[in-house]
Scaffold this active site. Structure first.
Site, PDB file in Angstrom:
ATOM      1  CD1 TRP A 127       3.705   1.427  -2.499  1.00  0.00           C
ATOM      2  CD2 TRP A 127       5.678   0.808  -1.993  1.00  0.00           C
ATOM      3  NE1 TRP A 127       4.497   1.246  -3.607  1.00  0.00           N
ATOM      4  CE2 TRP A 127       5.798   0.904  -3.327  1.00  0.00           C
ATOM      5  CE3 TRP A 127       7.078   0.489  -1.196  1.00  0.00           C
ATOM      6  CZ2 TRP A 127       6.818   0.731  -4.164  1.00  0.00           C
ATOM      7  CZ3 TRP A 127       8.152   0.306  -2.072  1.00  0.00           C
ATOM      8  CH2 TRP A 127       8.072   0.356  -3.346  1.00  0.00           C
ATOM      9  CG  ASP A 208       9.492   3.960   2.447  1.00  0.00           C
ATOM     10  OD1 ASP A 208      10.091   4.868   2.002  1.00  0.00           O
ATOM     11  OD2 ASP A 208       8.693   2.929   1.934  1.00  0.00           O
ATOM     12  CB  ALA A 210       9.307   7.047  -0.603  1.00  0.00           C
ATOM     13  CE  LYS A 243       7.283   8.133  -6.354  1.00  0.00           C
ATOM     14  NZ  LYS A 243       7.950   7.035  -5.391  1.00  0.00           N
TER      15      LYS A 243
END
Ligand code: PMP
Length: 393
Positions: A127, A208, A210, A243
């Site tokens: 990312w 991570d 997410a 999200k």
């Protein structure tokens, strides 16, 4: 003072959104910015979130500070979401943060305090905000091989060889699921191999997470982290509700730390709270309270899971539909990997010139590295899109 500054370069993805908005063509397609969209292109508030917000509105009597770590109920709920309903979380610490980005930066600053010389190893690619967030925290970054553009899969052998050479005490950042930007993920067997290397080489896992619930399911997407937890002595996780609860702008996520024992988790957690105290004092409350209300109420939690599952299945169907359309139009299996990938993104694997042609000639907007947002696809436009892609090859 300000005369020393020069104009910052525009954010690539956000500038793409502006171009899209100003494009008058009716048939344009926005596959750029990373938010979930329904079949009509809307990013709606989830029903469970709306209901939780109503309850919050009716019951909240004060806006006074909640506390440095945010909402305790939220933090407990996040530990259950990540590690499982009945997991032993006695050596875990969790605190609420301003989004997943806030969690990443908090962990970066904590790692800097704990081990100022540590390098954080990032997947190639990763990312776009990872390296800037980590270097802003004063850490060094380096990369390990990850994505194989030729196959659309993970270069697992090269990744393993590279991990084995990382100096002990360094940090390895891993995407827990739904790799952004590539969509290519490790299998559970591969996670087990990685976990063994981390233990053997004394490397610190920084995960991570997410997109929990956007890949193979809420539990399945946390399997990586749960496997690590069973093998490694300690780790840090940056998780986000942007999200999976669709609360992007309200900014909520969490830092989760796992230490060898409860006492060390408490100490590490206390230092994480000093970090957030300096960064922004206290996290925003609203969405965290809504998430807590959802997670603590059986019926509301079930509704939320159903909505999330609908979103996930929609993306999966779009993946298979798009891969099939590309197979028909290109008469090849070149794009079959799209159906194998998971999460909101994949890279088409076309050149930046070809990406530009798609935008100019067809009004199809995707990021320059050919990353596209799966949720931006439209069920009834897959054939058009596949034709356009094949025409620029
Ligand atoms: N990590 C990854 C891999 C992401 O893609 C994102 C959002 N695009 C984040 C973290 C941060 O999300 P947020 O700060 O909006 O919660």
């Amino acid at each position: 003072m300000f005369e020393t500054l020069t104009l910052a370069p525009p954010d690539k993805i956000l500038s793409l959104s502006v171009l899209y908005r100003n494009d008058p063509r009716a048939e344009k397609m926005d596959l750029g910015v990373g938010v979930y969209k329904d079949s009509e292109g809307r990013t709606l508030i989830m029903n469970a979130v709306r209901e939780a917000e109503k309850r919050l509105y009716d019951s909240q009597t004060t806006k006074t500070y909640v506390g440095m770590g945010g909402d305790d109920g939220f933090n407990k709920g996040m530990l259950k979401l990540v590690f499982g309903e009945d997991a032993d979380v006695s050596r875990m610490f969790a605190c609420q943060t301003a989004g997943g980005s806030g969690a990443l930066r908090t962990i970066a600053d904590l790692l800097k305090k704990a081990k100022p010389d540590a390098t954080v190893w990032l997947s190639d690619p990763t990312w776009a905000n990872h390296a800037p967030i980590l270097t802003a925290g004063g850490l060094k970054t380096a990369t390990y091989p990850y994505f194989d553009a030729a196959t659309g899969g993970v270069k697992f052998d090269a990744m393993v060889e590279a991990l084995k050479k990382i100096p002990a005490g360094d940090v390895v950042l891993l995407h827990g699921c739904c790799h952004n930007p590539t969509g290519a993920n490790l299998t559970l067997d591969q996670w087990a191999v990685v976990a063994d290397i981390l233990v053997e080489k004394g490397l610190f896992p920084f995960v991570d997470l997410a997109y929990q619930g956007f890949g193979d399911g809420l539990e399945e997407d946390a399997a990586s982290v749960r496997l690590l937890a069973a093998k490694v002595p300690e780790m840090a996780i940056a998780t986000s509700c942007s999200k999976n609860f669709s609360v992007y702008r309200d900014r909520v996520g969490a830092v989760i730390l796992m230490a060898p024992d409860a006492e060390r988790a408490k100490i590490a957690g206390s230092q994480a709270l000093i970090v957030t105290r300096v960064l922004y004092s206290m996290p925003p409350d609203h969405a965290a309270a809504a998430v807590r209300i959802i997670l603590e109420d059986d019926a509301l939690r079930a509704n939320w899971k159903t909505e999330l599952e609908e979103m996930r299945l929609r993306m999966l169907n779009l993946r298979t539909g798009f891969a099939e359309a590309l197979r028909r139009q290109s008469n090849s299996s070149r794009f079959d990997f799209i159906a194998e990938h998971r999460g909101m993104f994949s890279r088409l694997g076309i050149t930046e010139d070809q990406v530009n042609r798609l935008r100019e000639e067809y009004g199809i907007y995707m990021v320059g590295d050919s990353r596209f947002n799966v949720a931006g696809l439209k069920e009834d436009r897959l054939e058009d899109l596949a034709k356009a892609v094949v025409s620029v090859l």
